[in-house]
Design a protein around this motif. Structure first.
Motif, PDB file in Angstrom:
ATOM      1  N   TYR A   1       7.222  -1.297  -3.455  1.00  0.00           N
ATOM      2  CA  TYR A   1       5.946  -1.380  -2.743  1.00  0.00           C
ATOM      3  C   TYR A   1       6.110  -2.160  -1.448  1.00  0.00           C
ATOM      4  O   TYR A   1       6.549  -3.309  -1.455  1.00  0.00           O
TER       5      TYR A   1
ATOM      6  N   ALA B   1       0.805  -1.224   0.000  1.00  0.00           N
ATOM      7  CA  ALA B   1       0.000   0.000   0.000  1.00  0.00           C
ATOM      8  C   ALA B   1       0.839   1.275   0.000  1.00  0.00           C
ATOM      9  O   ALA B   1       0.290   2.375  -0.088  1.00  0.00           O
ATOM     10  N   PHE B   2       2.167   1.124   0.072  1.00  0.00           N
ATOM     11  CA  PHE B   2       3.042   2.304   0.113  1.00  0.00           C
ATOM     12  C   PHE B   2       4.194   2.111  -0.855  1.00  0.00           C
ATOM     13  O   PHE B   2       4.864   1.068  -0.838  1.00  0.00           O
ATOM     14  N   GLN B   3       4.400   3.102  -1.698  1.00  0.00           N
ATOM     15  CA  GLN B   3       5.521   3.051  -2.642  1.00  0.00           C
ATOM     16  C   GLN B   3       6.719   3.764  -2.004  1.00  0.00           C
ATOM     17  O   GLN B   3       6.769   4.986  -1.956  1.00  0.00           O
TER      18      GLN B   3
END
Lengths: 162, 162
Positions: free
Chosen positions: B152, B144-146
Motif C-alpha cells: 500500500y 490509497a493504492f495497492q
C-alpha cells in the motif's frame, strides 16, 4: 427510522428531493439540469456499489446514500460515498444514520478507508457531520467549485480509515 | 514529434502499449484485466473531453493523453488529464510535450485549473515531471493504492492553476 438497501421501487420517492438538491447546485458537483434517467443511473448503483434509503415508519423515504469504489484497480480498497436528505426531513439525524450504515457496510465489504473527493467547503453542516464521524480534511482544492451565490469556493478532500 | 488530436484510426496503435501499462498495475488505478472495449471507451473521449496522440515522423504513435472535466456541474471549470507513453519510447520528452499541449488546450477551452486525483507516489518520474510543469502536491491520500510489488502506497492529489 430504518436504513435498508434501496430497490428500484424506491426511486420515485428519491428523485423529487434528489432533483431539488442537484438543481440547487450548491452542494453536489452534478450538472444542475441532469435528466431523471442519468440521475437514476448515477445514484442507483450496480454491484459492487450499493444504494441505501432511510425510511420512516410509514415508508416515507427521508434520505438516501450511495457507496462505490473511489478508484478501480489498485485503488479498489478505498470507498467513496454520497448522501442526500430530503430538505423536508433535515435535523432528524438522517444523514448521520445513513453514514454510520455506509461506514459499517464498507468495513464488511472489505474496504480499508473512505474518501470524499469534493465536499463543498461552504456546506458547513456536512463538513461538521463528517468530521464528527471521524473524517479529516486532507486538503482543500482552491476555487474548485462555482457556487451559485458565493462564487468560486474550495472543494475538500476528506478521508478516514475504516 | 507531432502532437495532434486522436482519431478512431489511432486506437489500434494505442491499445497495445496502453494495455501493457494498465496490466502492469503500478501506475494507473484501472482494473488490470480491463477489456479492450472498456479501455477504448475510457480513453477515447467524447466532447467536451479530448484525446491526443504524439506521433513520430513515420506516423508511429509514441504516446497519448486524454483530458476531461474533473467534476461536473459547479466543478466543470477544473480539468483532469491522463498520460500514457509507449515504454519503447520513454526518455524522449513525449509526456512533457503531451502535457504542454493538454495545458494549452485546457486554457483555450476555458478551464481555470487542472487537477490529478490519483498519482501513484512511487511513480517518481511522473511526479517530478508534473512538478516541473507547475503542478504542486496538495495532499497524499495514505495507502490509497495497492502497488503490485510495494504494497500500500499513497496517491497524490496534484494541482495547478491555468
Amino acid at each position: 427510522m430504518l436504513i435498508r438497501e434501496a430497490t428500484a421501487a424506491d426511486w420515485p420517492q428519491i428523485w423529487p428531493f434528489l432533483h431539488t438538491i442537484v438543481a440547487a447546485g450548491d452542494t453536489f458537483t452534478w450538472d444542475r439540469d441532469i435528466t431523471e434517467a442519468d440521475a437514476r443511473a448515477m445514484w442507483m448503483k450496480e454491484a459492487p456499489g450499493r444504494t441505501f434509503v432511510a425510511v420512516d415508519e410509514d415508508g416515507t423515504v427521508l434520505g438516501t446514500a450511495e457507496t462505490h469504489r473511489n478508484q478501480m484497480g489498485g485503488g479498489s480498497h478505498v470507498a467513496n460515498a454520497g448522501f442526500m436528505v430530503d430538505p423536508r426531513h433535515t435535523g432528524r439525524g438522517v444523514a448521520r444514520a445513513l453514514c454510520a450504515r455506509v461506514l459499517e457496510q464498507a468495513r464488511t465489504d472489505g474496504y480499508r478507508s473512505m474518501q470524499f473527493n469534493a465536499v463543498v467547503e461552504t456546506n458547513h453542516r456536512a463538513v461538521a457531520l463528517w468530521q464528527s464521524l471521524g473524517f479529516e480534511v486532507l486538503t482543500t482544492v482552491p476555487e474548485a467549485f462555482q457556487h451559485p451565490d458565493k462564487g468560486y469556493v474550495g472543494l475538500l478532500v476528506m478521508y478516514r480509515r475504516l
